[in-house]
Scaffold this active site. Sequence first.
Site, PDB file in Angstrom:
ATOM      1  N   TRP A   1      38.922  66.923 -57.109  1.00  0.00           N
ATOM      2  CA  TRP A   1      39.270  66.157 -58.302  1.00  0.00           C
ATOM      3  C   TRP A   1      40.726  65.786 -58.088  1.00  0.00           C
ATOM      4  O   TRP A   1      41.612  66.636 -58.082  1.00  0.00           O
ATOM      5  CB  TRP A   1      39.100  67.003 -59.561  1.00  0.00           C
ATOM      6  CG  TRP A   1      39.310  66.219 -60.819  1.00  0.00           C
ATOM      7  CD1 TRP A   1      38.415  65.413 -61.444  1.00  0.00           C
ATOM      8  CD2 TRP A   1      40.508  66.176 -61.615  1.00  0.00           C
ATOM      9  NE1 TRP A   1      38.976  64.870 -62.571  1.00  0.00           N
ATOM     10  CE2 TRP A   1      40.247  65.314 -62.700  1.00  0.00           C
ATOM     11  CE3 TRP A   1      41.759  66.777 -61.525  1.00  0.00           C
ATOM     12  CZ2 TRP A   1      41.200  65.041 -63.679  1.00  0.00           C
ATOM     13  CZ3 TRP A   1      42.703  66.499 -62.487  1.00  0.00           C
ATOM     14  CH2 TRP A   1      42.420  65.641 -63.557  1.00  0.00           C
TER      15      TRP A   1
ATOM     16  N   HIS B   1      42.534  54.097 -95.111  1.00  0.00           N
ATOM     17  CA  HIS B   1      43.969  54.121 -94.805  1.00  0.00           C
ATOM     18  C   HIS B   1      44.296  53.427 -93.484  1.00  0.00           C
ATOM     19  O   HIS B   1      45.365  53.638 -92.928  1.00  0.00           O
ATOM     20  CB  HIS B   1      44.487  55.565 -94.797  1.00  0.00           C
ATOM     21  CG  HIS B   1      44.340  56.241 -96.115  1.00  0.00           C
ATOM     22  ND1 HIS B   1      45.105  55.915 -97.211  1.00  0.00           N
ATOM     23  CD2 HIS B   1      43.474  57.200 -96.546  1.00  0.00           C
ATOM     24  CE1 HIS B   1      44.739  56.648 -98.254  1.00  0.00           C
ATOM     25  NE2 HIS B   1      43.740  57.438 -97.874  1.00  0.00           N
TER      26      HIS B   1
ATOM     27  N   CYS C   1      39.238  71.462 -58.451  1.00  0.00           N
ATOM     28  CA  CYS C   1      38.475  71.217 -57.241  1.00  0.00           C
ATOM     29  C   CYS C   1      37.601  72.446 -57.004  1.00  0.00           C
ATOM     30  O   CYS C   1      37.787  73.486 -57.620  1.00  0.00           O
ATOM     31  CB  CYS C   1      39.412  71.030 -56.058  1.00  0.00           C
ATOM     32  SG  CYS C   1      40.624  69.747 -56.349  1.00  0.00           S
TER      33      CYS C   1
ATOM     34  N   GLU D   1      32.851  59.771 -73.170  1.00  0.00           N
ATOM     35  CA  GLU D   1      32.801  60.525 -71.921  1.00  0.00           C
ATOM     36  C   GLU D   1      31.671  60.072 -71.001  1.00  0.00           C
ATOM     37  O   GLU D   1      31.868  59.940 -69.801  1.00  0.00           O
ATOM     38  CB  GLU D   1      32.606  61.984 -72.340  1.00  0.00           C
ATOM     39  CG  GLU D   1      32.624  62.997 -71.296  1.00  0.00           C
ATOM     40  CD  GLU D   1      32.609  64.394 -71.903  1.00  0.00           C
ATOM     41  OE1 GLU D   1      33.180  65.272 -71.292  1.00  0.00           O
ATOM     42  OE2 GLU D   1      31.994  64.637 -72.971  1.00  0.00           O
TER      43      GLU D   1
ATOM     44  N   LYS E   1      31.725  62.518 -76.993  1.00  0.00           N
ATOM     45  CA  LYS E   1      30.516  62.470 -76.144  1.00  0.00           C
ATOM     46  C   LYS E   1      30.236  61.050 -75.690  1.00  0.00           C
ATOM     47  O   LYS E   1      29.933  60.800 -74.535  1.00  0.00           O
ATOM     48  CB  LYS E   1      29.321  62.942 -76.948  1.00  0.00           C
ATOM     49  CG  LYS E   1      28.688  64.258 -76.975  1.00  0.00           C
ATOM     50  CD  LYS E   1      28.692  65.309 -76.006  1.00  0.00           C
ATOM     51  CE  LYS E   1      29.975  65.756 -75.424  1.00  0.00           C
ATOM     52  NZ  LYS E   1      30.322  67.125 -75.635  1.00  0.00           N
TER      53      LYS E   1
ATOM     54  N   GLU F   1      33.436  65.002 -82.198  1.00  0.00           N
ATOM     55  CA  GLU F   1      32.617  65.384 -81.040  1.00  0.00           C
ATOM     56  C   GLU F   1      31.699  64.225 -80.627  1.00  0.00           C
ATOM     57  O   GLU F   1      31.520  63.949 -79.437  1.00  0.00           O
ATOM     58  CB  GLU F   1      31.792  66.639 -81.388  1.00  0.00           C
ATOM     59  CG  GLU F   1      30.737  67.050 -80.383  1.00  0.00           C
ATOM     60  CD  GLU F   1      31.296  67.536 -79.057  1.00  0.00           C
ATOM     61  OE1 GLU F   1      32.520  67.600 -78.885  1.00  0.00           O
ATOM     62  OE2 GLU F   1      30.479  67.848 -78.154  1.00  0.00           O
TER      63      GLU F   1
ATOM     64  N   ARG G   1      33.028  70.528 -60.470  1.00  0.00           N
ATOM     65  CA  ARG G   1      34.475  70.727 -60.592  1.00  0.00           C
ATOM     66  C   ARG G   1      35.274  69.495 -60.164  1.00  0.00           C
ATOM     67  O   ARG G   1      36.485  69.439 -60.367  1.00  0.00           O
ATOM     68  CB  ARG G   1      34.909  71.915 -59.732  1.00  0.00           C
ATOM     69  CG  ARG G   1      34.241  73.212 -60.127  1.00  0.00           C
ATOM     70  CD  ARG G   1      34.656  74.314 -59.203  1.00  0.00           C
ATOM     71  NE  ARG G   1      36.004  74.776 -59.483  1.00  0.00           N
ATOM     72  CZ  ARG G   1      36.327  75.769 -60.284  1.00  0.00           C
ATOM     73  NH1 ARG G   1      35.377  76.415 -60.900  1.00  0.00           N
ATOM     74  NH2 ARG G   1      37.567  76.125 -60.472  1.00  0.00           N
TER      75      ARG G   1
ATOM     76  N   ASN H   1      42.556  74.445 -54.389  1.00  0.00           N
ATOM     77  CA  ASN H   1      42.255  74.077 -55.766  1.00  0.00           C
ATOM     78  C   ASN H   1      43.477  74.425 -56.603  1.00  0.00           C
ATOM     79  O   ASN H   1      43.921  75.569 -56.585  1.00  0.00           O
ATOM     80  CB  ASN H   1      41.030  74.867 -56.255  1.00  0.00           C
ATOM     81  CG  ASN H   1      40.835  74.758 -57.758  1.00  0.00           C
ATOM     82  OD1 ASN H   1      41.185  73.756 -58.357  1.00  0.00           O
ATOM     83  ND2 ASN H   1      40.283  75.799 -58.363  1.00  0.00           N
ATOM     84  N   GLY H   2      44.031  73.452 -57.309  1.00  0.00           N
ATOM     85  CA  GLY H   2      45.207  73.725 -58.148  1.00  0.00           C
ATOM     86  C   GLY H   2      46.275  72.685 -57.893  1.00  0.00           C
ATOM     87  O   GLY H   2      45.995  71.586 -57.412  1.00  0.00           O
TER      88      GLY H   2
ATOM     89  N   LYS I   1      34.112  69.299 -64.733  1.00  0.00           N
ATOM     90  CA  LYS I   1      33.617  70.272 -65.705  1.00  0.00           C
ATOM     91  C   LYS I   1      34.684  71.298 -66.062  1.00  0.00           C
ATOM     92  O   LYS I   1      34.788  71.731 -67.199  1.00  0.00           O
ATOM     93  CB  LYS I   1      32.380  70.966 -65.123  1.00  0.00           C
ATOM     94  CG  LYS I   1      31.709  71.945 -66.054  1.00  0.00           C
ATOM     95  CD  LYS I   1      30.954  71.223 -67.134  1.00  0.00           C
ATOM     96  CE  LYS I   1      30.322  72.158 -68.136  1.00  0.00           C
ATOM     97  NZ  LYS I   1      30.055  71.462 -69.407  1.00  0.00           N
TER      98      LYS I   1
END
Length: 605
Positions: A74, A500, A2, A484, A481, A477, A27, A98-99, A600
């Site tokens: 968040w 496989h 947050c 996301e 991307k 990656e 955040r 925050n946490g 982020k």
Amino acid sequence: MCGIIGVIGTSHSASLILEGLKRLEYRGYDSAGIATLDKNTINRQRSAGKISNLEKHLETNPLTGLIGIGHTRWATHGPANEENAHPHSDGQVAVVHNGIIENFQKLKDELSDCNFESTTDSEVIVHLISYYLDRGDNLIDACRKMKARLKGSFALAVISLKENDTVIGICQGSPLAVGYGNGEMYLGSDSLALLPMTSKVSYLSDGDFCILKSGSVQFFNSENKNVKREIKELSIDASSVSKGSFDHFMMKEIHEQPQVIRDTLNALIDSSSRTSDLSQLNIDINDLSKITIVGCGSAYYAGLVSKYWFEEYAKIPVEVDIGSEFRYRNHPLPDKGLAIFISQSGETIDTLYPLRLCKEKGQYILSIVNSPESTIARESDSVIKTLAGPEIGVASTKAFTTQMVTLAVLALFIARKRNHLSEKKEQELVSALLELPEKISEILNAQDSINKVASQIKDTQNVLYLGRGHNYPIALEGALKLKEISYIHAEAYASGEMKHGPIALIDSHLPIVFIAPSDTLFSKSLTNIEQVSARGGRVIALTDEAGSEKLNGLHEYLIKLPKAHEFVHPILYSLPVQLLAYYTAVLKGTDIDQPKNLAKSVTVE
Ligand code: M6R
């Protein structure tokens, strides 16, 4: 995760807090709120969803007062609704957090007489402070006692009617910065949030407690000793945190890559000899027994790419792990091991905890970070800064490529020091790195083919990415991307693994993106492309001129890239996968810079 902010000493506190929150929105953006202290009342406005909702709400319900705190959330505990939005308050105390408070349920049970309005872990902090205030403690003592009861990680800003000229800041495991204005004082989760108001900041150390009054601040360390914290002058220009003429931060940041890669290289390379220059590293390189690399998300993939470079050129064993996994394995870490931690934010808790573990186990700690004042940087023996500048879009782009560039130079430096690389070969590889900005600009100037492919995959449910050798992490990656920001499910495999299992997925609907430059493994990639084509699969080939000539029409789409030295392929081929995800997301109309559920900076486990 947050974002929190506090302001004291100005009648514009609410509007400054709102501006600060907008800068912290990366955040978390599940809800937002502000509380101010005015004429002995705590007034609050909160809204579910993005800060723009709060902003609209404030237009008709403005907040006044010289002191205030704000929060962008968040969600961890409880849904993203207004009741769970911070600041939490009981009318006497207001808190932003925050946490995560790990022992919140136990504390909540103890405080069962209190009226809990939310389902968050954070609200318990308000009631604990009030509990001590009601028993005669002043605000500072009440906060100290509250802090001693909490387990977990937290950055807090607290205001109270009991001391209506004070903002308290507390930092344990989550970052907090103090900003110095003209009579005004500020508190923020990071210095970017404070930038429009001040360029002078101090960072709290882990365990610190600070008391802000109009025009002054006092710091206390975890042992309650009055301490000084250095005042630093920020060198970031406030305009670097704007979108400029781009529609999204992500696209702006993609376009910044030629420049930031150039900047990062210039800081690590001796331009006259065209060799790596990392002499500031105080490591006994010849004695190194092993390199351990830890990161999360894209940073982890940058680490995976570098494993190929360290092994190829420096001939040293490398282990790469995801931060959240590393901590819960029992590692036999060798003496004289080097542990490298990669992070854009420098605050990712899943990366920070393994760093502390490696430190305890006697490893030399080197971090590669984009935020030099971050916790990971501060706790490292040495730091190499990626010079990407502020990255605001949640999807990592320029941070990722500058991480790879930095690791590439580090691999060459270690290789030469260990006598595995001649100066001539090093010059050849450094030259390839130095050519990157120009080649990336070429890709940025010819994006049509990528946009066209995006229009073909935008309605699909799944996409498969395949790559070989050091390009396999770029397939990972690419899939990350796409997932996301476009919310299309994507998976990545090493190309050879396709037969496989994933080969069962191939049909005329599944797009398969091959990262296949014409390198030493190209003939193997071509075999895999043939296997897909033979089963009617849809091949999207990312290759160069020489590769495209050998494709013999096996592909449905081709994205042609400039020819480059094999060494730098993973960096160059990151561009088309970033752009493909971007254009697909644009066509789908998703929220590119702030994709759902993400943030982020991930400062919770
Ligand atoms: O700040 P960090 O580099 O430590 O962040 C690590 C990951 O959270 C980050 O790379 C994430 O995967 C990105 N959103 C990927 O685009």
